[in-house]
Design an enzyme around this catalytic site. Structure first.
Site, PDB file in Angstrom:
ATOM      1  N   SER A 132       2.338  -4.026   7.481  1.00 53.43           N
ATOM      2  CA  SER A 132       3.577  -3.308   8.153  1.00 53.43           C
ATOM      3  C   SER A 132       3.432  -3.116   9.588  1.00 53.43           C
ATOM      4  CB  SER A 132       3.542  -1.855   7.521  1.00 53.43           C
ATOM      5  OG  SER A 132       3.625  -1.858   5.984  1.00 53.43           O
ATOM      6  N   ASN A 175      10.890  -0.525   9.800  1.00 55.25           N
ATOM      7  CA  ASN A 175      10.131   0.508  10.159  1.00 55.25           C
ATOM      8  C   ASN A 175      10.364   0.847  11.669  1.00 55.25           C
ATOM      9  OD1 ASN A 175       9.104   0.870   7.748  1.00 55.25           O
ATOM     10  ND2 ASN A 175       7.201  -0.449   7.904  1.00 55.25           N
TER      11      ASN A 175
HETATM   12  P1  NAI Z   1      -3.095  -0.112  -1.533  1.00 54.31           P
HETATM   13  O1  NAI Z   1      -4.106   0.590  -1.121  1.00 54.31           O
HETATM   14  O2  NAI Z   1      -2.224  -0.001  -2.744  1.00 54.31           O
HETATM   15  O3  NAI Z   1      -3.637  -1.410  -1.976  1.00 54.31           O
HETATM   16  C1  NAI Z   1      -4.714  -2.278  -1.205  1.00 54.31           C
HETATM   17  C2  NAI Z   1      -5.508  -3.152  -2.306  1.00 54.31           C
HETATM   18  O4  NAI Z   1      -6.292  -4.286  -1.776  1.00 54.31           O
HETATM   19  C3  NAI Z   1      -6.498  -2.008  -3.129  1.00 54.31           C
HETATM   20  O5  NAI Z   1      -6.283  -2.225  -4.475  1.00 54.31           O
HETATM   21  C4  NAI Z   1      -7.980  -2.632  -2.721  1.00 54.31           C
HETATM   22  O6  NAI Z   1      -8.879  -2.703  -3.462  1.00 54.31           O
HETATM   23  C5  NAI Z   1      -7.514  -4.092  -2.079  1.00 54.31           C
HETATM   24  N1  NAI Z   1      -8.414  -4.625  -1.083  1.00 54.31           N
HETATM   25  C6  NAI Z   1      -9.024  -4.113  -0.081  1.00 54.31           C
HETATM   26  N2  NAI Z   1      -9.797  -4.843   0.390  1.00 54.31           N
HETATM   27  C7  NAI Z   1      -9.878  -6.133  -0.071  1.00 54.31           C
HETATM   28  C8  NAI Z   1     -10.370  -7.219   0.013  1.00 54.31           C
HETATM   29  N3  NAI Z   1     -11.326  -7.585   0.972  1.00 54.31           N
HETATM   30  N4  NAI Z   1     -10.482  -8.246  -0.952  1.00 54.31           N
HETATM   31  C9  NAI Z   1      -9.428  -8.111  -2.014  1.00 54.31           C
HETATM   32  N5  NAI Z   1      -8.799  -6.745  -2.152  1.00 54.31           N
HETATM   33  C10 NAI Z   1      -9.098  -5.773  -1.089  1.00 54.31           C
HETATM   34  O7  NAI Z   1      -2.287  -0.528  -0.399  1.00 54.31           O
HETATM   35  P2  NAI Z   1      -0.473  -1.047  -0.319  1.00 54.31           P
HETATM   36  O8  NAI Z   1       0.169   0.010  -0.274  1.00 54.31           O
HETATM   37  O9  NAI Z   1      -0.482  -2.025  -1.367  1.00 54.31           O
HETATM   38  O10 NAI Z   1      -0.623  -1.789   1.019  1.00 54.31           O
HETATM   39  C11 NAI Z   1      -1.215  -3.161   1.224  1.00 54.31           C
HETATM   40  C12 NAI Z   1      -0.619  -3.757   2.354  1.00 54.31           C
HETATM   41  O11 NAI Z   1       0.862  -3.792   2.363  1.00 54.31           O
HETATM   42  C13 NAI Z   1      -0.953  -3.067   3.793  1.00 54.31           C
HETATM   43  O12 NAI Z   1      -1.004  -4.111   4.781  1.00 54.31           O
HETATM   44  C14 NAI Z   1       0.351  -2.262   3.930  1.00 54.31           C
HETATM   45  O13 NAI Z   1       0.448  -1.981   5.379  1.00 54.31           O
HETATM   46  C15 NAI Z   1       1.492  -3.341   3.348  1.00 54.31           C
HETATM   47  N6  NAI Z   1       2.698  -2.624   3.034  1.00 54.31           N
HETATM   48  C16 NAI Z   1       2.651  -1.146   2.433  1.00 54.31           C
HETATM   49  C17 NAI Z   1       3.966  -0.802   2.134  1.00 54.31           C
HETATM   50  C18 NAI Z   1       3.936   0.349   1.358  1.00 54.31           C
HETATM   51  O14 NAI Z   1       5.334   0.855   1.051  1.00 54.31           O
HETATM   52  N7  NAI Z   1       2.948   0.761   0.730  1.00 54.31           N
HETATM   53  C19 NAI Z   1       5.171  -1.563   2.163  1.00 54.31           C
HETATM   54  C20 NAI Z   1       4.966  -2.964   2.949  1.00 54.31           C
HETATM   55  C21 NAI Z   1       3.878  -3.383   3.386  1.00 54.31           C
END
Ligand code: NAI
Length: 281
Positions: free
Chosen positions: A116, A188
């Site tokens: 993001s 955003n």
């Molecule tokens: P989240 O915390 O729900 O998921 C992240 C996942 O990545 C976790 O399941 C974790 O175990 C895994 N992870 C961490 N390090 C890892 C690695 N080295 N290898 C494999 N898996 C790994 O986070 P979320 O909300 O899904 O966000 C993920 C990305 O998407 C971020 O970059 C965020 O900025 C972006 N994003 C989030 C939005 C939202 O509304 N939450 C909207 C659009 C983009």
């Protein structure tokens, strides 16, 4: 057509991305950090796919689920045409991941980030294929929201951007908009200062959370008010995106207000923790 997709990180966003890719017929591998996280991702996707099937949105849920494999080893992604990264919003973690992915994934493949706020350029320059790195930014909940922001860096080739557009529009049935590689992209950069203004308004006692939200729903035809939306996004994510916007532009309108900082410190992160500006059962 991009057929073999890898998704790294199967959290909120990665699960949704994997689901929409499998629903559109793609072969998907989700790589998570460890086995328990991979199991959680699998359970999350299965629940979402079954729910969509119950609502008549998917005809063949078993077929969709059979197209998604789960792994904990990045080497599994070697044959992918496209890898979409959706791990934690941490620059060091993403830089490390892109460095490793570049060595594993076949040279023709595109490496994309769902970040993001982290500049795509910072991820592109640690690879040997900066022309094949771009942002593909989905919106939460991924299976529902139509928009995808495509974010080429200064080094992304036109061919890569065109391939990504074909993939998200013709492949996934989403709508793409093209954005500069600047913090916040389009949505955003407009939405976060709006939410921060609502938090400042609430914090100053100007109006209640309910009245602020009702005002925007009933007076501006927003589907939900800004404070309810902040709870949905997650207050930690809201704060992190605000900080990255502030870091980039140094404009006070992007600075996270004290109430947001305190709520995040208290673990009141919105829907995902059961309490934010509202309480969830
Ligand atoms: P989240 O915390 O729900 O998921 C992240 C996942 O990545 C976790 O399941 C974790 O175990 C895994 N992870 C961490 N390090 C890892 C690695 N080295 N290898 C494999 N898996 C790994 O986070 P979320 O909300 O899904 O966000 C993920 C990305 O998407 C971020 O970059 C965020 O900025 C972006 N994003 C989030 C939005 C939202 O509304 N939450 C909207 C659009 C983009």
């Amino acid at each position: 057509m991009t057929q073999r997709v890898g998704v790294v990180g199967g959290g909120l966003m990665g699960s949704g991305i994997a689901e929409v890719c499998a629903r559109s017929g793609r072969d998907v591998i989700v790589v998570e950090a460890d086995a328990p996280a991979a199991e959680s991702a699998q359970a999350r996707i299965e629940k979402s796919v079954r729910r969509a099937a119950e609502r008549g949105k998917i005809d063949d849920p078993d077929g969709v689920l059979a197209r998604i494999r789960f792994a904990t080893d990045l080497d599994e992604l070697a044959d992918r045409d496209l890898v979409i990264e959706a791990i934690v919003e941490n620059e060091d973690a993403k830089v490390d991941l892109f460095t490793r992915l570049d060595k594993i994934v076949q040279p023709d493949a595109i490496l994309a980030s769902n970040t993001s706020s982290i500049p795509i350029m910072k991820l592109a320059v640690v690879t040997q294929r900066p022309q094949q790195v771009l942002g593909i930014h989905f919106f939460n909940p991924v299976p529902v929201l139509k928009l995808v922001e495509l974010v080429p860096s200064l080094m992304t080739s036109e061919e890569t951007t065109a391939t990504a557009r074909t993939f998200v529009e013709d492949g996934l049935g989403k709508q793409a908009i093209l954005c500069q590689d600047r913090a916040g992209f389009v949505v955003n950069a407009l939405l976060i200062p709006f939410i921060l203004s609502a938090i400042r308004m609430y914090e100053s006692g100007f109006a209640s959370a309910e009245d602020i939200d009702h005002g925007l729903v009933l007076g501006a035809a927003h589907p939900q008010g800004p404070l309810a939306l902040a709870d949905l996004i997650g207050l930690d994510t809201t704060k992190a995106v605000a900080e990255s916007l502030y870091e980039e532009f140094k404009e006070p309108l992007y600075a996270p207000p004290p109430l947001l900082q305190r709520m995040v410190s208290a673990g009141l992160l919105g829907r995902k923790t059961g309490r934010g500006f509202y309480t969830y059962g």
